[in-house]
Write a protein that holds these residues in place. Sequence first.
Motif, PDB file in Angstrom:
ATOM      1  N   CYS A  14       0.658  -1.256  -0.111  1.00  9.86           N
ATOM      2  CA  CYS A  14       0.208  -0.047   0.231  1.00  9.86           C
ATOM      3  C   CYS A  14       0.841   1.357   0.299  1.00  9.86           C
ATOM      4  O   CYS A  14       2.039   1.423   0.760  1.00  9.86           O
ATOM      5  CB  CYS A  14      -1.326   0.034   1.612  1.00  9.86           C
ATOM      6  SG  CYS A  14      -1.985  -1.229   1.315  1.00  9.86           S
ATOM      7  N   ALA A  19      -6.380   4.179   0.096  1.00 11.90           N
ATOM      8  CA  ALA A  19      -6.874   2.975  -0.759  1.00 11.90           C
ATOM      9  C   ALA A  19      -6.190   1.358  -0.403  1.00 11.90           C
ATOM     10  O   ALA A  19      -6.179   0.295  -1.161  1.00 11.90           O
ATOM     11  CB  ALA A  19      -5.472   2.659  -2.326  1.00 11.90           C
ATOM     12  N   CYS A  20      -5.518   0.880   0.688  1.00 10.22           N
ATOM     13  CA  CYS A  20      -5.138   0.620   1.647  1.00 10.22           C
ATOM     14  C   CYS A  20      -5.908  -1.314   1.810  1.00 10.22           C
ATOM     15  O   CYS A  20      -5.756  -2.021   1.125  1.00 10.22           O
ATOM     16  CB  CYS A  20      -4.533   0.456   2.813  1.00 10.22           C
ATOM     17  SG  CYS A  20      -2.736   0.510   1.854  1.00 10.22           S
ATOM     18  N   LEU A  23      -7.303  -2.550  -1.683  1.00 11.63           N
ATOM     19  CA  LEU A  23      -6.233  -3.202  -2.347  1.00 11.63           C
ATOM     20  C   LEU A  23      -5.590  -4.536  -1.844  1.00 11.63           C
ATOM     21  O   LEU A  23      -5.386  -5.075  -1.798  1.00 11.63           O
ATOM     22  CB  LEU A  23      -5.185  -2.180  -2.208  1.00 11.63           C
ATOM     23  CG  LEU A  23      -3.646  -3.117  -2.374  1.00 11.63           C
ATOM     24  CD1 LEU A  23      -3.874  -3.675  -3.863  1.00 11.63           C
ATOM     25  CD2 LEU A  23      -2.622  -2.539  -1.871  1.00 11.63           C
ATOM     26  N   LYS A  24      -6.131  -4.444  -0.306  1.00 11.78           N
ATOM     27  CA  LYS A  24      -5.927  -5.912   0.603  1.00 11.78           C
ATOM     28  C   LYS A  24      -6.897  -6.852   0.706  1.00 11.78           C
ATOM     29  O   LYS A  24      -6.959  -7.880   0.276  1.00 11.78           O
ATOM     30  CB  LYS A  24      -6.060  -5.191   2.296  1.00 11.78           C
ATOM     31  CG  LYS A  24      -4.338  -4.516   2.776  1.00 11.78           C
ATOM     32  CD  LYS A  24      -4.456  -4.291   4.125  1.00 11.78           C
ATOM     33  CE  LYS A  24      -3.480  -3.687   4.631  1.00 11.78           C
ATOM     34  NZ  LYS A  24      -3.428  -3.866   6.304  1.00 11.78           N
ATOM     35  N   GLU A  27      -6.002  -7.996  -2.826  1.00 10.10           N
ATOM     36  CA  GLU A  27      -4.806  -9.216  -2.352  1.00 10.10           C
ATOM     37  C   GLU A  27      -4.972 -10.612  -2.559  1.00 10.10           C
ATOM     38  O   GLU A  27      -5.182 -12.065  -2.507  1.00 10.10           O
ATOM     39  CB  GLU A  27      -3.741  -9.074  -1.751  1.00 10.10           C
ATOM     40  CG  GLU A  27      -3.321  -7.766  -2.330  1.00 10.10           C
ATOM     41  CD  GLU A  27      -2.665  -7.072  -1.565  1.00 10.10           C
ATOM     42  OE1 GLU A  27      -2.341  -6.917  -0.086  1.00 10.10           O
ATOM     43  OE2 GLU A  27      -0.595  -6.169  -1.643  1.00 10.10           O
ATOM     44  N   TYR A  41     -12.186  -4.820  -7.091  1.00  9.43           N
ATOM     45  CA  TYR A  41     -11.660  -3.977  -6.808  1.00  9.43           C
ATOM     46  C   TYR A  41     -10.132  -3.618  -7.712  1.00  9.43           C
ATOM     47  O   TYR A  41      -9.566  -2.911  -7.591  1.00  9.43           O
ATOM     48  CB  TYR A  41     -10.522  -5.203  -5.422  1.00  9.43           C
ATOM     49  CG  TYR A  41     -12.033  -5.827  -4.838  1.00  9.43           C
ATOM     50  CD1 TYR A  41     -12.806  -4.436  -3.745  1.00  9.43           C
ATOM     51  CD2 TYR A  41     -11.790  -6.169  -4.347  1.00  9.43           C
ATOM     52  CE1 TYR A  41     -13.477  -4.896  -2.803  1.00  9.43           C
ATOM     53  CE2 TYR A  41     -12.971  -7.311  -2.958  1.00  9.43           C
ATOM     54  CZ  TYR A  41     -14.060  -6.547  -2.466  1.00  9.43           C
ATOM     55  OH  TYR A  41     -14.361  -6.395  -1.262  1.00  9.43           O
ATOM     56  N   TYR A  42      -9.513  -4.474  -8.533  1.00 10.51           N
ATOM     57  CA  TYR A  42      -8.321  -3.793  -8.990  1.00 10.51           C
ATOM     58  C   TYR A  42      -8.608  -3.016  -9.787  1.00 10.51           C
ATOM     59  O   TYR A  42      -8.179  -2.086 -10.337  1.00 10.51           O
ATOM     60  CB  TYR A  42      -7.635  -5.400  -9.760  1.00 10.51           C
ATOM     61  CG  TYR A  42      -6.512  -5.994  -8.877  1.00 10.51           C
ATOM     62  CD1 TYR A  42      -5.894  -5.291  -7.624  1.00 10.51           C
ATOM     63  CD2 TYR A  42      -7.148  -7.350  -9.006  1.00 10.51           C
ATOM     64  CE1 TYR A  42      -5.097  -6.301  -7.639  1.00 10.51           C
ATOM     65  CE2 TYR A  42      -6.025  -8.155  -7.983  1.00 10.51           C
ATOM     66  CZ  TYR A  42      -5.281  -7.700  -7.264  1.00 10.51           C
ATOM     67  OH  TYR A  42      -4.452  -7.931  -5.945  1.00 10.51           O
ATOM     68  N   LEU A  45      -8.618  -0.120  -8.902  1.00 10.04           N
ATOM     69  CA  LEU A  45      -7.221   0.895  -8.264  1.00 10.04           C
ATOM     70  C   LEU A  45      -6.922   1.144  -9.478  1.00 10.04           C
ATOM     71  O   LEU A  45      -5.602   1.946  -9.489  1.00 10.04           O
ATOM     72  CB  LEU A  45      -6.837   0.369  -7.545  1.00 10.04           C
ATOM     73  CG  LEU A  45      -8.042   0.050  -6.194  1.00 10.04           C
ATOM     74  CD1 LEU A  45      -6.936  -1.198  -5.230  1.00 10.04           C
ATOM     75  CD2 LEU A  45      -7.514   1.170  -5.174  1.00 10.04           C
ATOM     76  N   PHE A  51      -1.531   3.147  -8.532  1.00  8.16           N
ATOM     77  CA  PHE A  51      -1.845   1.226  -8.104  1.00  8.16           C
ATOM     78  C   PHE A  51      -1.372   1.284  -9.746  1.00  8.16           C
ATOM     79  O   PHE A  51      -1.784   0.266  -9.785  1.00  8.16           O
ATOM     80  CB  PHE A  51      -2.823   1.154  -7.577  1.00  8.16           C
ATOM     81  CG  PHE A  51      -2.515   1.687  -6.204  1.00  8.16           C
ATOM     82  CD1 PHE A  51      -1.875   0.687  -5.423  1.00  8.16           C
ATOM     83  CD2 PHE A  51      -3.177   2.730  -5.764  1.00  8.16           C
ATOM     84  CE1 PHE A  51      -1.792   1.520  -4.000  1.00  8.16           C
ATOM     85  CE2 PHE A  51      -3.217   3.248  -4.391  1.00  8.16           C
ATOM     86  CZ  PHE A  51      -2.212   2.678  -3.276  1.00  8.16           C
ATOM     87  N   ALA A  55      -2.432  -2.693 -10.515  1.00  2.00           N
ATOM     88  CA  ALA A  55      -4.148  -3.061 -10.573  1.00  2.00           C
ATOM     89  C   ALA A  55      -3.972  -3.299 -11.638  1.00  2.00           C
ATOM     90  O   ALA A  55      -4.923  -4.497 -11.913  1.00  2.00           O
ATOM     91  CB  ALA A  55      -4.401  -1.765 -10.029  1.00  2.00           C
TER      92      ALA A  55
END
Length: 662
Positions: A14, A19-20, A23-24, A27, A41-42, A45, A51, A55
């Motif tokens: 991150c 955005a974390c 992003l998490k 992942e 999600y990707y 971002l 990202f 992303a």
Amino acid sequence: MRFFKKQYFLPFLCGVAVACSPLKRAEKKFERGEYDIAINYYESLAGKKSFSKMANYYAAESYRLSNRIHQAAPYYQAAIEAGFRDEGAMVYYAFALKAIGEYDAAKEQLENYLDSAEDKAYITLAENELYNLKRLNEIRAKKNYFEVKNLNAINTPSAEYSPVFNNGFLFFTTSRDSDKVYKATGTGFTDLYKAETKGARVDTTTIQSLGAAINDPEINEGSITFSPDGNFMVFAKGNNGKRRGTAEVNLYQSRQRGGRWSEPLMMTISDPRFWDSTPAFSADGRTLYFASNRLGGYGGTDLYSATLDGRGRWGNVKNLGAQINTPGNEMFPHVTEDGKLFFSSDGHPGFGGLDILVAERKNGTIEITNIGSPMNSTADDFGIYLFMPDRGFFSSNRAGGEGDDDIYTFVNNDPDLKIVNYFLAGVTYTYDEEEKEQILPGTQVRLLDKNENILAEVITGMDGKFNFRVSAGEEYLLMGEKREFFTTRAPFSTVGREIPKDSLKQLVTNKTFNAKITLDKIVLDKSIVLNNIYYDLDKSDIRADAALELDKLVNVLKDNPQIRIELSSHTDLRSDDDYNLRLSQRRAESAVAYIIKHGIASDRIVARGYGETKPIILNAQTEEEHERNRRTEFKVIGIDKSKEAKEEKVVEDGIEFDFDLN
């Protein structure tokens, strides 16, 4: 939707607190193989500068790993333009371009990548694909006579694929009626269904699930295949998305008794650690072909075979080799009655995605052909099944279908389509005490090519019969093996025995060649004369004509590792006794030295010269009689029981008979 293979997860850090959280979550979903959710999600971002590289890359990977590489191209492009330099992204971007028909762009992308490539695995993949693209015009130019139609009666907006015809039913895999969403693709879980059909005419009122005994609502069921009698089936099962249980897709078997299928059991040839799927039986039901990504392959998924032994157990798993398998993916095998192997691949020259190819033996080599358009497209074309030599079914996710994967029918209208099936049939024999020929059941018979690679094998029943498919213009070797008998070799050839194509009148012609294999019982201390072992006068050197005969004995010893022999030399009665004894010993030792030089252990063979002490004709007068006395023999003097064939059972008409088999 079809079963896919997972890839390891490469996390990225991150950089912006806000955005974390997404992003998490992205992942985690990617790591679990929940690609459809990860994509959302990707994509959210991908437009953020911090990202953009990662992303976009993981969005592209999520599309690729969920069998949607045609949607991955803009994301690979964005990641690369943002400075992402992963070699996998560079190569798979080319595959994505190919999947949308951008062949020139794909070629340019691979050439640019190879200018600075370092990873050997990706270099191999890229070089192979660049070669494939250069052959595309050749495939496009090939004329064929296929007519293709969407099987609208059976297709839905959900997935329908892997059609198989058996006993008046069309079996297929589908995600219709699923109450659970498969998080890898965002589509329903797949089950096995069937419908009554006459050729390509489906009775839609009979479409039904195979039921709870086979279909688990929490697990994907995949491609299916049946033994020739329809009472034994193998199918793929897996990808439940849970951490517990098997890691991948596996092969399961079930047997039909009293109209009901038994509880499916994982096959012993399936490795729970790897992806095993898309099974298909050979025409005789004794070989099972399947795709796997197990270790030791050529890259991606490879095609393998397994065979049935005398006890009805599956084993002897073999990779089909580099002529069939590539650095890409090979899957969905189908073997037709005329011995051709159809399969799908993205590693051989093709239009994009999976293409349908056919492999057949011609004059001792394997020839692979892309069957061309309209059977193949830029999309995935796979799961072919011929219910007649000129017509059948296949699957595709090409544009213009009903939804996801669809089932299509096809007819081959080639006016020159003529099929010849060549077979080699025979019987295994031995001799009784009166030297009369009698059938020898329970013999293991193998068919080998000219390089002694095993092509097929069978255990003969009470009638001693065997039957193998062979190809035109090829040299073969038949080998018969049974405990307490000498393993026997018999050469066979179809060279020059082909039926001229212009003489064929029917669509299918069958030609059967006949052969027999005779096995001699191993009897201790029984002398066996080696014919045509000649020496020059008063010499013990091995002549060229004698070497040819000794080579046969070398093969006997190699094929029968359990025996020890004495090789003896005999002279006629026309010289001094002591001289003849010494000469015969030298000749025996010379023959033994030749045999040891050709790979036989020295402790398995003893040289013995008998001179003139054991004549066949005591009062020889003519040159022919002297020649009979002047001979070379061998006899078995020991048998290593630990190297003998094991006992097996042959089942004939439901009754078990004990035989000694290898």
